[in-house]
Write a protein that holds these residues in place. Structure first.
Motif, PDB file in Angstrom:
ATOM      1  N   GLN A 155       0.822  -1.197   0.000  1.00  0.00           N
ATOM      2  CA  GLN A 155       0.000   0.000   0.000  1.00  0.00           C
ATOM      3  C   GLN A 155       0.865   1.260   0.000  1.00  0.00           C
ATOM      4  O   GLN A 155       2.090   1.199   0.116  1.00  0.00           O
ATOM      5  N   MET A 156       0.218   2.386  -0.161  1.00  0.00           N
ATOM      6  CA  MET A 156       0.916   3.663  -0.149  1.00  0.00           C
ATOM      7  C   MET A 156       1.093   4.155   1.288  1.00  0.00           C
ATOM      8  O   MET A 156       0.394   3.733   2.204  1.00  0.00           O
ATOM      9  N   GLY A 157       2.031   5.099   1.453  1.00  0.00           N
ATOM     10  CA  GLY A 157       2.309   5.629   2.778  1.00  0.00           C
ATOM     11  C   GLY A 157       1.360   6.719   3.216  1.00  0.00           C
ATOM     12  O   GLY A 157       1.441   7.182   4.363  1.00  0.00           O
ATOM     13  N   GLY A 158       0.470   7.144   2.340  1.00  0.00           N
ATOM     14  CA  GLY A 158      -0.576   8.064   2.744  1.00  0.00           C
ATOM     15  C   GLY A 158      -0.384   9.496   2.284  1.00  0.00           C
ATOM     16  O   GLY A 158       0.592   9.852   1.614  1.00  0.00           O
ATOM     17  N   TRP A 159      -1.339  10.336   2.682  1.00  0.00           N
ATOM     18  CA  TRP A 159      -1.454  11.733   2.252  1.00  0.00           C
ATOM     19  C   TRP A 159      -1.081  12.664   3.399  1.00  0.00           C
ATOM     20  O   TRP A 159      -1.579  12.515   4.514  1.00  0.00           O
ATOM     21  N   PHE A 160      -0.217  13.626   3.108  1.00  0.00           N
ATOM     22  CA  PHE A 160       0.295  14.538   4.127  1.00  0.00           C
ATOM     23  C   PHE A 160       0.061  15.988   3.686  1.00  0.00           C
ATOM     24  O   PHE A 160       0.229  16.324   2.506  1.00  0.00           O
ATOM     25  N   ARG A 161      -0.302  16.810   4.650  1.00  0.00           N
ATOM     26  CA  ARG A 161      -0.544  18.222   4.359  1.00  0.00           C
ATOM     27  C   ARG A 161       0.755  18.999   4.172  1.00  0.00           C
ATOM     28  O   ARG A 161       0.767  20.078   3.591  1.00  0.00           O
ATOM     29  N   LYS A 162       1.858  18.445   4.681  1.00  0.00           N
ATOM     30  CA  LYS A 162       3.168  19.093   4.506  1.00  0.00           C
ATOM     31  C   LYS A 162       4.209  18.020   4.209  1.00  0.00           C
ATOM     32  O   LYS A 162       3.981  16.826   4.433  1.00  0.00           O
ATOM     33  N   GLU A 163       5.370  18.431   3.720  1.00  0.00           N
ATOM     34  CA  GLU A 163       6.442  17.485   3.432  1.00  0.00           C
ATOM     35  C   GLU A 163       7.025  16.927   4.730  1.00  0.00           C
ATOM     36  O   GLU A 163       7.164  17.635   5.725  1.00  0.00           O
ATOM     37  N   PRO A 217      -3.600   3.958  -4.967  1.00  0.00           N
ATOM     38  CA  PRO A 217      -4.202   4.945  -5.874  1.00  0.00           C
ATOM     39  C   PRO A 217      -5.642   4.682  -6.284  1.00  0.00           C
ATOM     40  O   PRO A 217      -6.462   5.610  -6.288  1.00  0.00           O
ATOM     41  N   TYR A 218      -5.981   3.439  -6.613  1.00  0.00           N
ATOM     42  CA  TYR A 218      -7.332   3.176  -7.120  1.00  0.00           C
ATOM     43  C   TYR A 218      -8.402   3.534  -6.101  1.00  0.00           C
ATOM     44  O   TYR A 218      -9.429   4.147  -6.439  1.00  0.00           O
ATOM     45  N   ASP A 219      -8.192   3.167  -4.845  1.00  0.00           N
ATOM     46  CA  ASP A 219      -9.161   3.497  -3.801  1.00  0.00           C
ATOM     47  C   ASP A 219      -8.982   4.931  -3.300  1.00  0.00           C
ATOM     48  O   ASP A 219      -9.957   5.622  -2.994  1.00  0.00           O
ATOM     49  N   ASP A 220      -7.722   5.376  -3.194  1.00  0.00           N
ATOM     50  CA  ASP A 220      -7.459   6.720  -2.674  1.00  0.00           C
ATOM     51  C   ASP A 220      -8.074   7.803  -3.543  1.00  0.00           C
ATOM     52  O   ASP A 220      -8.559   8.822  -3.043  1.00  0.00           O
ATOM     53  N   GLU A 221      -8.031   7.600  -4.853  1.00  0.00           N
ATOM     54  CA  GLU A 221      -8.549   8.622  -5.773  1.00  0.00           C
ATOM     55  C   GLU A 221     -10.033   8.875  -5.536  1.00  0.00           C
ATOM     56  O   GLU A 221     -10.514  10.015  -5.671  1.00  0.00           O
ATOM     57  N   LYS A 222     -10.756   7.835  -5.166  1.00  0.00           N
ATOM     58  CA  LYS A 222     -12.195   7.988  -4.938  1.00  0.00           C
ATOM     59  C   LYS A 222     -12.496   8.918  -3.769  1.00  0.00           C
ATOM     60  O   LYS A 222     -13.549   9.559  -3.736  1.00  0.00           O
ATOM     61  N   LEU A 223     -11.566   8.985  -2.816  1.00  0.00           N
ATOM     62  CA  LEU A 223     -11.788   9.833  -1.645  1.00  0.00           C
ATOM     63  C   LEU A 223     -11.369  11.283  -1.876  1.00  0.00           C
ATOM     64  O   LEU A 223     -11.676  12.149  -1.055  1.00  0.00           O
ATOM     65  N   GLY A 224     -10.641  11.553  -2.958  1.00  0.00           N
ATOM     66  CA  GLY A 224     -10.244  12.924  -3.271  1.00  0.00           C
ATOM     67  C   GLY A 224      -9.271  13.537  -2.293  1.00  0.00           C
ATOM     68  O   GLY A 224      -9.201  14.765  -2.148  1.00  0.00           O
ATOM     69  N   LEU A 225      -8.466  12.710  -1.620  1.00  0.00           N
ATOM     70  CA  LEU A 225      -7.588  13.217  -0.570  1.00  0.00           C
ATOM     71  C   LEU A 225      -6.492  14.131  -1.108  1.00  0.00           C
ATOM     72  O   LEU A 225      -5.972  14.978  -0.373  1.00  0.00           O
ATOM     73  N   ASN A 226      -6.146  13.984  -2.382  1.00  0.00           N
ATOM     74  CA  ASN A 226      -5.111  14.835  -2.980  1.00  0.00           C
ATOM     75  C   ASN A 226      -5.513  16.301  -3.000  1.00  0.00           C
ATOM     76  O   ASN A 226      -4.663  17.189  -3.113  1.00  0.00           O
ATOM     77  N   LYS A 227      -6.789  16.583  -2.872  1.00  0.00           N
ATOM     78  CA  LYS A 227      -7.272  17.972  -2.904  1.00  0.00           C
ATOM     79  C   LYS A 227      -7.042  18.697  -1.575  1.00  0.00           C
ATOM     80  O   LYS A 227      -7.049  19.920  -1.528  1.00  0.00           O
ATOM     81  N   VAL A 228      -6.843  17.916  -0.513  1.00  0.00           N
ATOM     82  CA  VAL A 228      -6.670  18.533   0.809  1.00  0.00           C
ATOM     83  C   VAL A 228      -5.349  18.163   1.476  1.00  0.00           C
ATOM     84  O   VAL A 228      -5.011  18.697   2.532  1.00  0.00           O
ATOM     85  N   ALA A 229      -4.598  17.244   0.871  1.00  0.00           N
ATOM     86  CA  ALA A 229      -3.290  16.851   1.393  1.00  0.00           C
ATOM     87  C   ALA A 229      -2.437  16.455   0.187  1.00  0.00           C
ATOM     88  O   ALA A 229      -2.475  15.307  -0.249  1.00  0.00           O
ATOM     89  N   PRO A 230      -1.684  17.373  -0.370  1.00  0.00           N
ATOM     90  CA  PRO A 230      -1.070  17.144  -1.680  1.00  0.00           C
ATOM     91  C   PRO A 230       0.111  16.179  -1.714  1.00  0.00           C
ATOM     92  O   PRO A 230       0.438  15.654  -2.790  1.00  0.00           O
ATOM     93  N   TYR A 231       0.773  15.903  -0.586  1.00  0.00           N
ATOM     94  CA  TYR A 231       1.976  15.086  -0.609  1.00  0.00           C
ATOM     95  C   TYR A 231       1.614  13.614  -0.405  1.00  0.00           C
ATOM     96  O   TYR A 231       1.045  13.235   0.624  1.00  0.00           O
TER      97      TYR A 231
END
Length: 362
Positions: A155-163, A217-231
């Protein structure tokens, strides 16, 4: 060979070949089970595994054995699935063992451990390293029987609001991460949070949490998390090969005719392969899409990886010292991991490394 024919052959067996199929069908009882899933219907790859199982079992038994899947909340919530199955509220469920580490940390091993086996190694351990037999010995104490039923791959390491570049950057960081992974990251200064998938977007948007791991990515994209945590960090070292299981009430499993048990085993085996095949087929396009939409792909630094690995081994040693069930399973799991990576470094790693470099060269 068609899937239906294969499953029918698996359930009847060679020893029964002399008996006419209609006679067998007539002798088998009509059974209706309910399956509670830990996965919402929006996660079609995961929830769909239960639907696939139900379809295959029905086909293999000429409709005599019917299983109806239910999403979380329709009967019980995902956290209550184990108790519902063990207590007979439902006959079976589709879930991840590590959701129940609050009952016993040994449940974590049924899914995965941070820095554990990858998906192929997990299947090898479960099917041919004694893993699932050891797990079912443990699960029997909780009145359930389990069949492997899928894997997501790393799996991926997740979405972070900062580096996040150093261990110091993790201090006080509020992250949605649960179970033993949460304990391990807690040793590095992270403040673990347990939040349902549907609440991740608003929690990140409001700053209630600073980071969240989900799947890939396949499941994460559905949640739109990249819009609020870009990293978007990788790899998810806490989930190198997370196994999913079908949990079955132990008495209900033992009461099933052998042909129905075989039907369940064959169907679960198909779901086990099919789930990861779907992820492997769908993740590349989803990753491209996320990056195209602005996601910033980042690897965890070597410093963070090394510190997390050290913390993980500390947690396993501490847990083994006070939990005999955990130690018994972990000793098997750890020894198998050592042997597997001896082999993988010779063949798999060498081949994959060459092919990755060849792709980069064009």
């Amino acid at each position: 060979m068609k899937r239906r024919a294969f499953l029918q052959a698996a359930t009847v067996g060679a020893a029964s070949s002399a008996i006419a199929a209609p006679a067998i069908a007539q002798s088998n009882p009509e059974i209706r089970w309910r399956l509670t899933s830990a996965f919402p219907k929006s996660l079609d790859t995961l929830f769909g595994g239960g639907e696939t199982l139900a379809k295959l079992v029905s086909e293999a038994t000429d409709g005599k054995f019917q299983i109806q899947p239910f999403a979380p909340g329709e009967i019980v919530g995902a956290p209550q699935a184990l108790d519902a199955i063990a207590g007979g509220t439902v006959e079976m469920g589709h879930t991840c063992s590590y959701y129940y580490v609050g009952k016993d940390p040994t449940f974590a091993i049924g899914t995965t451990l941070p820095f554990g086996l990858n998906s192929r190694q997990t299947n090898a351990w479960l099917y041919h390293g004694g893993g699932n037999a050891l797990l079912n010995e443990f699960y029997a104490k909780h009145n359930v029987y389990a069949l492997p039923a899928g894997n997501t791959g790393v799996q991926m390491g997740g979405w972070f609001r900062k580096e996040i570049k150093t261990v110091q950057d993790l201090q006080g960081l509020k992250m949605r991460i649960a179970g033993l992974a949460g304990q391990i990251m807690g040793k590095l200064g992270v403040v673990p949070q347990q939040i349902a998938g549907g609440d991740l977007y608003p929690s990140l948007e409001r700053g209630t949490i600073d980071a969240a791991e989900w799947v890939a990515p396949y499941d994460d994209e559905k949640l739109g998390l990249n819009k609020v945590a870009p990293y978007y960090y990788y790899p998810g070292f806490w989930e190198g090969g997370p196994a999913i299981h079908f949990y079955i009430n132990l008495q209900k499993w033992n009461e099933l005719p052998k042909t129905y048990q075989a039907a369940l085993q064959a169907a679960a085996g198909y779901v086990n392969v099919d789930t990861q095949a779907k992820y492997d087929a769908r993740n590349p396009a989803a990753l491209r899409s996320l990056i195209g939409a602005g996601a910033q792909l980042r690897p965890f630094s070597q410093e963070i990886m090394d510190a997390a690995y050290k913390a993980a081994n500390e947690v396993y040693d501490e847990t083994s010292a006070k939990n005999a069930d955990f130690k018994k399973l972990y000793d098997s799991y750890k020894a198998f991991r050592g042997e597997e990576y001896l082999w993988f470094q010779v063949a798999e790693y060498a081949f994959d490394t060459f092919m990755i470099r060849a792709r980069a060269r064009g």
